[in-house]
Write an enzyme that holds these catalytic residues in place. Structure first.
Site, mmCIF file in Angstrom:
data_model
loop_
_atom_site.group_PDB
_atom_site.id
_atom_site.type_symbol
_atom_site.label_atom_id
_atom_site.label_comp_id
_atom_site.label_asym_id
_atom_site.label_seq_id
_atom_site.Cartn_x
_atom_site.Cartn_y
_atom_site.Cartn_z
ATOM 1 N N GLU A 1 -45.313 99.463 40.371
ATOM 2 C CA GLU A 1 -45.652 100.847 40.708
ATOM 3 C C GLU A 1 -46.625 101.375 39.659
ATOM 4 O O GLU A 1 -46.345 101.316 38.461
ATOM 5 C CB GLU A 1 -44.389 101.725 40.732
ATOM 6 N N ILE A 2 -47.745 101.903 40.122
ATOM 7 C CA ILE A 2 -48.738 102.499 39.221
ATOM 8 C C ILE A 2 -48.717 104.002 39.445
ATOM 9 O O ILE A 2 -48.877 104.467 40.575
ATOM 10 C CB ILE A 2 -50.136 101.920 39.485
#
Length: 822
Positions: free
Chosen positions: A571-572
């Site tokens: 997850e960014i």
């Protein structure tokens, strides 16, 4: 601590029985090492669930708050695009003397009569077997080889450095509405292979790089197979991962070559076979250096033609394998064991492995004639029409789409990555970073902590080397790329002066993280991006301008899942002030690390953990109502989850689950975290019942496998439930738990926490093991019907409370009849 990270760790543990292999495997697999392991060792069959896999658990990529607005403008909730064929953008091919064929270079014939056929699709990075290629192959073969009496033998190879053939063009299959029409198409391909063999000249496959799916099947029709010892060379039949079976003769030709058990192992797992293993099992005849491949292949073809080299024969079986594979009692035992194991591990949710088994059995019973191939292609077409295959292909297509990130800025060029913290997360991040060619600085506070991180990487690489999945050269190169540093290392500041990206993986403490940013910003160049691997702290708080933070625009969240080397999801998380350049850089590095990246909004829980919160609350509600623990676990495993929710909480830690549930209950989810009683877990923490790690959670653990609900827990549950015992149906249990998860995923789409349904599907398949054969929450909604699902949730809301009320986006889709995927 992040619940999903702990979940991934637990799913990868031997206790959970769900460890998943990487590569996309979210599918059904049968594992086994030796040729006879299916019988002698029981052949474990695993469900590759993205979290457990990876963990594909692990490997992917990516405000407005009212659904009314989203339905009107729909920037975030539009249906995901259908798979599109790349040929739509391709220019029409015009034959010319220097290039007669689109998918093949001009056939070269040596003075000794060796025809060299080179696959080469100029419009793609890799060669794939498409409908168009097979049509052109027939014309090419007839013109250049079949009618040419000068041809004494043939070498098939690739003109591309990227590999031999990466498999069939899956979008050819997706584009066909009536899958039954695939039967004559596959039959036509089979007739081509038989016609190719009728030339009665030796056929040699010269393989460098991937030879997968249809690519390996093409090679199996040849008389001799040679592959290179390159680390990029791998052979396999991964169709099961897409809910399919090998359709070009693979279910018949592979077992005939490597034995039934070896062939079944390959087809049921979809695993890649590396060169040395391929030679050992008889899949290839020679392993050579890449630079020697063509010359040796030509020489071999000449030798096969003049009789100085003999054609390949199936590997001689050991006595035990002959007894198992070549006698009726042995076969009966073998198939019985495979069937029982499939039933136990897949729950009947994946039809492809059963179809593969049936095809192989049919071929053994009908060894002569072409009926066995008819059985195979008909089985392929039936599988292609299943919802399971559609879902798995959707995940595959989604992964490819998520490799691209649209941005107004280019990423900075990253050569050196610094990792702060050498614990399990930091060392795992350093490992995958070094493996992809980056120079890595691994720093911790003292040499002892640093040493543990270095040992972690060294052990992991040592295992790969021992299993022949990494050469000694690559092992040495990876180690050489890592520079260990501690606070006692006088030169650490000088090293950090060359860092382009710093990834922080220290304890979950806001003050500590901001202090590290201050420390890093004082010694790194202005362009250096700072990524924090937080599991809970808002990125905006970490990046808030102040004395500690001078370059907030360079700060971004990169939330890895544990264990990092095997978990595919990343997850960014940009905060409001993150620059496009910093976001693009994080995405590019994550992509190169082999992660499937999903860009999510900076909210409590981000995406994956945010969706887990309501599940924990609902499980506590069901327990409160008196649903037996074993029944809860069994129901969700039958739904398709890798482990049941009670086992999950024990595996990740009751204390961890309690903290996450408490954190999200006080966050911004409101009524969606209501309806349960999380004191179920907080009371257990006070008693010291922390789960498997303390030998006591919901279950009492004894020995390696002993697990039961002890008298103390029974007494506690009786008090907690007031003595109630529920006979709730399995479907009600499944729908109550799943609807809380699905609704939160849809709410995340509504609030633009995720960008589209593809991100949402893959995030939960790879993040928590949402049943891959259902395709993720949004494909699941499409398959059951949004309207009927909303009705089901409204029924729960009327009787149980507002926590089940569907979000506005679901209501709007139900009213309009829209689907999330086309």
């Amino acid at each position: 601590m992040l619940l999903s990270a702990a979940l991934q760790k637990s799913l990868a543990s031997p206790h959970s029985r769900c460890a998943v292999a990487r590569h996309f495997s979210h599918h059904v697999v049968v594992s086994g090492r030796s040729a006879h392991s299916l019988i002698a060792r029981g052949a474990s069959i695993r469900l590759l669930d993205a979290t457990a896999n990876c963990n594909f658990l692990p490997s992917t990529a990516n405000s407005f708050s009212t659904a009314a607005a989203s339905v009107k403008e729909e920037p975030a909730a539009t249906p995901s695009p259908a798979p599109s064929k790349a040929v739509s953008d391709e220019k029409p091919f015009v034959p010319a003397p220097e290039r007669k064929y689109k998918f093949f270079q001009n056939v070269e014939i040596t003075p000794a009569g060796v025809a060299i056929v080179r696959f080469d699709n100029p419009d793609k990075k890799v060669n794939t077997l498409s409908f168009a290629l097979m049509q052109e192959a027939k014309a090419m073969w007839e013109t250049e080889v079949q009618s040419n009496s000068d041809v004494k033998s043939v070498v098939f190879t690739s003109a591309k450095e990227s590999g031999f053939i990466a498999g069939a063009d899956i979008f050819d299959i997706s584009s066909v509405d009536d899958k039954s029409t695939l039967v004559p198409v596959i039959e036509e391909a089979l007739q081509f292979f038989l016609h190719m063999k009728s030339k009665d000249v030796p056929l040699v496959a010269a393989i460098h790089g991937p030879a997968l799916g249809g690519g390996l099947e093409w090679a199996l029709w040849c008389d001799y197979r040679i592959c290179t010892d390159s680390s990029s060379t791998k052979l396999g039949l991964p169709e099961v991962k897409l809910g399919l079976l090998p359709g070009f003769g693979g279910t018949q030709n592979l077992p005939a070559l490597v034995g039934i058990q070896g062939g079944m192992d390959m087809m049921l797992t979809g695993k890649d076979i590396r060169p040395l293993k391929a030679k050992k099992m008889g899949l290839v005849d020679l392993v050579v250096a890449p630079q020697s491949l063509q010359a040796i292949a030509i020489k071999t073809a000449e030798g096969l033609a003049n009789g100085t080299i003999k054609k390949s024969k199936p590997k001689k079986k050991s006595l035990i394998n002959r007894l198992i594979e070549d006698t009726p009692p042995g076969q009966h035992l073998m198939w019985d064991k495979v069937k029982k194991t499939l039933d136990q591990k897949t729950g009947g949710n994946y039809p492809a492995p059963y179809a593969i088994m049936d095809c192989v059995k049919y071929g053994l019973a009908h060894p002569s004639g072409l009926e066995k191939f008819k059985k195979e292609r008909e089985g392929f077409a039936k599988l292609a029409a299943t919802s399971e295959s559609e879902a798995l292909i959707g995940i595959f297509d989604g992964m490819n789409q998520m490799k691209k990130h649209s941005s107004s800025a280019d990423p900075i060029k990253v050569k050196k990555v610094a990792v702060m913290g050498a614990g399990l997360m930091g060392a795992g991040i350093a490992q995958v970073t070094a493996e992809k060619g980056y120079d890595v600085l691994l720093k911790d506070r003292d040499d002892a902590s640093l040493g543990r991180g270095i040992s972690y990487m060294n052990d992991n690489w040592g295992k790969k080397n021992k299993r022949k999945r990494m050469s000694q050269y690559q092992y040495n190169l990876n180690m050489a790329r890592v520079t260990p540093l501690s606070d006692q290392t006088e030169s650490w500041k000088r090293h950090f002066a060359g860092a382009d990206l710093v990834i922080e993986a220290v304890f979950e403490n806001l003050e500590l993280k901001r202090k590290i940013i201050q420390q890093v910003e004082s010694v790194t160049p202005d362009h250096c991006v700072f990524a924090t691997n937080t599991s809970a702290i808002p990125i905006g708080d970490i990046a808030a301008a102040g004395d500690e933070v001078k370059r907030p625009e360079n700060i971004v969240g990169m939330h890895y899942f544990s264990p990092v080397p095997s978990m595919p999801l990343l997850e960014i998380i940009p905060h409001a002030g993150t620059s496009e350049e910093a976001l693009a850089t994080a995405f590019a590095v994550g992509n190169k690390q082999g992660k499937t990246c999903v860009v999510v909004k900076d909210v409590p829980g981000f995406y994956v953990n945010r969706c887990l919160g309501p599940i924990l609350v609902e499980v506590s509600a069901l327990v409160k109502e008196g649903v037996p623990l074993e029944k809860l676990d069994d129901a969700m495993k039958k739904f398709g989850m890798p482990v049941g929710p009670i086992t999950l909480v024990d595996e990740v830690g009751v204390d961890v689950a309690s903290k996450v549930a408490s954190y999200l209950s006080s966050a911004d989810l409101g009524v969606r975290m209501g309806g349960g009683d999380i004191s179920l877990m907080t009371n257990m923490v006070e008693k010291g019942w922390l789960g498997r790690k303390s030998k006591q959670g919901f279950f009492t653990y004894t020995g390696k496998k002993g697990k039961e609900i002890g008298p103390e827990v029974k007494s506690y549950l009786k008090e907690f439930t007031g003595g109630k015992v529920s006979n709730m149906s399995e479907i009600d249990i499944q729908d109550r738990i799943a609807s809380r998860l699905v609704n939160e995923a849809a709410k995340c789409l509504e609030d633009e926490i995720i960008s589209n349904p593809i991100d949402g599907d893959i995030g939960l398949v790879f993040g928590i093991g949402f049943a891959p054969f259902k395709g993720g929450p949004f494909r699941y909604l499409d398959s059951v019907g949004v309207s009927s699902y909303v009705d089901r949730m409204n029924g729960f809301a009327d009787t149980l409370g507002k926590q089940f009320e569907p979000c506005q986006l679901l209501k709007d889709y139900a009213a309009s009849g829209k689907k999330f995927h086309r």
